[in-house]
Scaffold this motif. Sequence first.
Motif, PDB file in Angstrom:
ATOM      1  N   VAL A 139      10.728  -4.542 -19.090  1.00  0.00           N
ATOM      2  CA  VAL A 139      10.090  -3.841 -17.980  1.00  0.00           C
ATOM      3  C   VAL A 139       9.447  -4.841 -17.021  1.00  0.00           C
ATOM      4  O   VAL A 139       9.314  -6.024 -17.328  1.00  0.00           O
ATOM      5  CB  VAL A 139       9.015  -2.843 -18.469  1.00  0.00           C
ATOM      6  N   CYS A 140       9.044  -4.317 -15.897  1.00  0.00           N
ATOM      7  CA  CYS A 140       8.208  -5.040 -14.948  1.00  0.00           C
ATOM      8  C   CYS A 140       6.881  -4.300 -14.886  1.00  0.00           C
ATOM      9  O   CYS A 140       6.833  -3.086 -15.093  1.00  0.00           O
ATOM     10  CB  CYS A 140       8.839  -5.057 -13.560  1.00  0.00           C
ATOM     11  N   ALA A 141       5.822  -5.034 -14.614  1.00  0.00           N
ATOM     12  CA  ALA A 141       4.509  -4.401 -14.498  1.00  0.00           C
ATOM     13  C   ALA A 141       3.684  -5.142 -13.461  1.00  0.00           C
ATOM     14  O   ALA A 141       3.828  -6.360 -13.284  1.00  0.00           O
ATOM     15  CB  ALA A 141       3.789  -4.396 -15.839  1.00  0.00           C
ATOM     16  N   ALA A 142       2.831  -4.392 -12.782  1.00  0.00           N
ATOM     17  CA  ALA A 142       1.944  -4.967 -11.776  1.00  0.00           C
ATOM     18  C   ALA A 142       0.573  -4.341 -11.893  1.00  0.00           C
ATOM     19  O   ALA A 142       0.439  -3.159 -12.205  1.00  0.00           O
ATOM     20  CB  ALA A 142       2.500  -4.730 -10.373  1.00  0.00           C
ATOM     21  N   VAL A 143      -0.431  -5.160 -11.647  1.00  0.00           N
ATOM     22  CA  VAL A 143      -1.804  -4.692 -11.554  1.00  0.00           C
ATOM     23  C   VAL A 143      -2.257  -4.957 -10.129  1.00  0.00           C
ATOM     24  O   VAL A 143      -2.122  -6.081  -9.621  1.00  0.00           O
ATOM     25  CB  VAL A 143      -2.733  -5.421 -12.552  1.00  0.00           C
ATOM     26  N   VAL A 144      -2.753  -3.916  -9.472  1.00  0.00           N
ATOM     27  CA  VAL A 144      -3.298  -4.059  -8.126  1.00  0.00           C
ATOM     28  C   VAL A 144      -4.788  -3.762  -8.166  1.00  0.00           C
ATOM     29  O   VAL A 144      -5.262  -3.018  -9.024  1.00  0.00           O
ATOM     30  CB  VAL A 144      -2.589  -3.132  -7.100  1.00  0.00           C
ATOM     31  N   ASP A 145      -5.524  -4.354  -7.230  1.00  0.00           N
ATOM     32  CA  ASP A 145      -6.955  -4.062  -7.166  1.00  0.00           C
ATOM     33  C   ASP A 145      -7.175  -2.768  -6.385  1.00  0.00           C
ATOM     34  O   ASP A 145      -6.214  -2.120  -5.962  1.00  0.00           O
ATOM     35  CB  ASP A 145      -7.739  -5.253  -6.605  1.00  0.00           C
ATOM     36  N   VAL A 187      -7.922  -2.056  -3.490  1.00  0.00           N
ATOM     37  CA  VAL A 187      -7.421  -1.976  -2.118  1.00  0.00           C
ATOM     38  C   VAL A 187      -5.921  -2.240  -2.043  1.00  0.00           C
ATOM     39  O   VAL A 187      -5.364  -2.355  -0.962  1.00  0.00           O
ATOM     40  CB  VAL A 187      -8.209  -2.904  -1.160  1.00  0.00           C
ATOM     41  N   GLY A 188      -5.255  -2.345  -3.204  1.00  0.00           N
ATOM     42  CA  GLY A 188      -3.807  -2.461  -3.234  1.00  0.00           C
ATOM     43  C   GLY A 188      -3.248  -3.868  -3.253  1.00  0.00           C
ATOM     44  O   GLY A 188      -2.034  -4.048  -3.169  1.00  0.00           O
ATOM     45  N   VAL A 189      -4.115  -4.867  -3.389  1.00  0.00           N
ATOM     46  CA  VAL A 189      -3.638  -6.248  -3.457  1.00  0.00           C
ATOM     47  C   VAL A 189      -3.187  -6.537  -4.888  1.00  0.00           C
ATOM     48  O   VAL A 189      -3.902  -6.237  -5.846  1.00  0.00           O
ATOM     49  CB  VAL A 189      -4.743  -7.240  -3.046  1.00  0.00           C
ATOM     50  N   CYS A 214       7.276  -0.923  -9.785  1.00  0.00           N
ATOM     51  CA  CYS A 214       6.017  -0.967 -10.532  1.00  0.00           C
ATOM     52  C   CYS A 214       4.825  -1.142  -9.593  1.00  0.00           C
ATOM     53  O   CYS A 214       3.767  -0.551  -9.810  1.00  0.00           O
ATOM     54  CB  CYS A 214       6.057  -2.035 -11.630  1.00  0.00           C
ATOM     55  N   VAL A 215       4.993  -1.918  -8.540  1.00  0.00           N
ATOM     56  CA  VAL A 215       3.912  -2.089  -7.558  1.00  0.00           C
ATOM     57  C   VAL A 215       3.685  -0.780  -6.814  1.00  0.00           C
ATOM     58  O   VAL A 215       2.541  -0.360  -6.595  1.00  0.00           O
ATOM     59  CB  VAL A 215       4.230  -3.241  -6.574  1.00  0.00           C
ATOM     60  N   GLN A 216       4.767  -0.108  -6.442  1.00  0.00           N
ATOM     61  CA  GLN A 216       4.654   1.166  -5.725  1.00  0.00           C
ATOM     62  C   GLN A 216       3.963   2.227  -6.579  1.00  0.00           C
ATOM     63  O   GLN A 216       3.154   3.015  -6.078  1.00  0.00           O
ATOM     64  CB  GLN A 216       6.043   1.655  -5.295  1.00  0.00           C
ATOM     65  N   LYS A 217       4.278   2.259  -7.866  1.00  0.00           N
ATOM     66  CA  LYS A 217       3.634   3.210  -8.775  1.00  0.00           C
ATOM     67  C   LYS A 217       2.149   2.914  -8.900  1.00  0.00           C
ATOM     68  O   LYS A 217       1.312   3.829  -8.903  1.00  0.00           O
ATOM     69  CB  LYS A 217       4.293   3.155 -10.159  1.00  0.00           C
ATOM     70  N   GLY A 239      -8.791  -0.465  -9.722  1.00  0.00           N
ATOM     71  CA  GLY A 239      -7.422  -0.919  -9.560  1.00  0.00           C
ATOM     72  C   GLY A 239      -6.464   0.045 -10.202  1.00  0.00           C
ATOM     73  O   GLY A 239      -6.823   1.180 -10.538  1.00  0.00           O
ATOM     74  N   ALA A 240      -5.221  -0.425 -10.398  1.00  0.00           N
ATOM     75  CA  ALA A 240      -4.204   0.413 -11.023  1.00  0.00           C
ATOM     76  C   ALA A 240      -3.139  -0.473 -11.656  1.00  0.00           C
ATOM     77  O   ALA A 240      -2.937  -1.613 -11.250  1.00  0.00           O
ATOM     78  CB  ALA A 240      -3.570   1.351  -9.994  1.00  0.00           C
ATOM     79  N   LEU A 241      -2.484   0.089 -12.656  1.00  0.00           N
ATOM     80  CA  LEU A 241      -1.383  -0.557 -13.355  1.00  0.00           C
ATOM     81  C   LEU A 241      -0.119   0.257 -13.113  1.00  0.00           C
ATOM     82  O   LEU A 241      -0.151   1.480 -13.197  1.00  0.00           O
ATOM     83  CB  LEU A 241      -1.677  -0.595 -14.863  1.00  0.00           C
ATOM     84  N   GLY A 242       0.983  -0.427 -12.817  1.00  0.00           N
ATOM     85  CA  GLY A 242       2.267   0.232 -12.674  1.00  0.00           C
ATOM     86  C   GLY A 242       3.291  -0.418 -13.582  1.00  0.00           C
ATOM     87  O   GLY A 242       3.342  -1.646 -13.675  1.00  0.00           O
TER      88      GLY A 242
END
Length: 141
Positions: free
Chosen positions: A35-41, A43-45, A63-66, A116-119
């Motif tokens: 899988v791929c995964a991203a954590v954004v703060d 404000v979406g960075v 994953c970033v979009q999610k 933040g969020a995790l995708g």
Amino acid sequence: MSESAVYRASLVSHRAALTLLRSVEHLASQQQLAVCAAVVDAVGVTRAFIAMDGAAAIAQTMCVQKAKASLLGMPSAELGDALAGNTIHLSSFAANPELSLMGGGVPIVVDDQLIGALGVGGASVAQDIDIAQRALASLLE
């Protein structure tokens, strides 16, 4: 002016972001998934990102979009479900190339603050959701 009247500095730390990604990698590996995964703060960075060997190329963007969709305070799949009956709002979200309403995005909330969020993307939607939820739960224990 007080600090809270000027800015809000409630952002997910780089350390927490890396911890989430290690958990995602571990959980996916246990299921023999890539899988791929991203954590954004808040404000979406993007704070951290991982693309496991063999993960689908499209999952890198998804994953970033999610994660960004989850910055509205609910998991990306729940947001999609909430908008399903509202064509105008659903069309508006669907037209935004930075958001995905597919499951796999979860908000990161600490002390009632969205930080933040995790995708997660690259497996089935159900697997993406499960991995994201379990990784987040392990961080917040």
